[in-house]
Design an enzyme around this catalytic site. Structure first.
Site, mmCIF file in Angstrom:
data_model
loop_
_atom_site.group_PDB
_atom_site.id
_atom_site.type_symbol
_atom_site.label_atom_id
_atom_site.label_comp_id
_atom_site.label_asym_id
_atom_site.label_seq_id
_atom_site.Cartn_x
_atom_site.Cartn_y
_atom_site.Cartn_z
ATOM 1 N N ASP A 15 4.337 -0.229 2.122
ATOM 2 C CA ASP A 15 4.788 0.456 0.908
ATOM 3 C C ASP A 15 6.304 0.641 0.839
ATOM 4 O O ASP A 15 6.805 1.478 0.103
ATOM 5 C CB ASP A 15 4.085 1.803 0.768
ATOM 6 C CG ASP A 15 4.436 2.778 1.884
ATOM 7 O OD1 ASP A 15 5.028 2.347 2.895
ATOM 8 O OD2 ASP A 15 4.117 3.970 1.744
ATOM 9 N N GLU A 16 7.043 -0.150 1.603
ATOM 10 C CA GLU A 16 8.502 -0.057 1.586
ATOM 11 C C GLU A 16 9.119 -1.444 1.663
ATOM 12 O O GLU A 16 8.569 -2.339 2.292
ATOM 13 C CB GLU A 16 9.027 0.742 2.785
ATOM 14 C CG GLU A 16 8.742 2.216 2.744
ATOM 15 C CD GLU A 16 9.366 2.924 3.932
ATOM 16 O OE1 GLU A 16 10.395 3.593 3.729
ATOM 17 O OE2 GLU A 16 8.832 2.799 5.042
#
Length: 104
Positions: A15-16
């Protein structure tokens, strides 16, 4: 969605990611901070999740900026204010420094 902003996307985790927005102002007709803020809002609207975003001149500070004021934070750390900003923060704000180090 990220590739629409820049071809230079470096996933960091599920998620990054780091996005290199250097030189994209001409492409988008907007400063990188505006492009990034609009991207965060688009993700929230289209996918339904909040985004915390950080913008800086290096990955190290961009990561710190993205972690600052979570959730749904948006921070910019410029080169001129980096030292002053970091001087006022706890050492645990540094990416990879944990609570055990802070206790010493």
């Amino acid at each position: 969605m990220m590739q629409a902003l820049t071809p230079l996307v470096e996933p960091l985790s599920i998620d990054e990611a780091f996005l290199d927005l250097a030189g994209t102002e001409r492409l988008h007709g907007l400063p990188p901070a505006v492009v990034l803020a609009r991207f965060a809002l688009a993700v929230e609207k289209e996918i339904g999740i909040t985004v915390s975003a950080g913008l800086s001149y290096c990955k190290f500070l961009a990561k710190i900026a993205s972690d600052f004021r979570k959730p749904r934070g948006f921070s910019v750390i410029g080169e001129a204010e980096a030292v002053g900003f970091l001087a006022t923060q706890p050492v645990t704000m540094i990416w990879g420094v944990g609570k055990a180090f802070n206790a010493t």
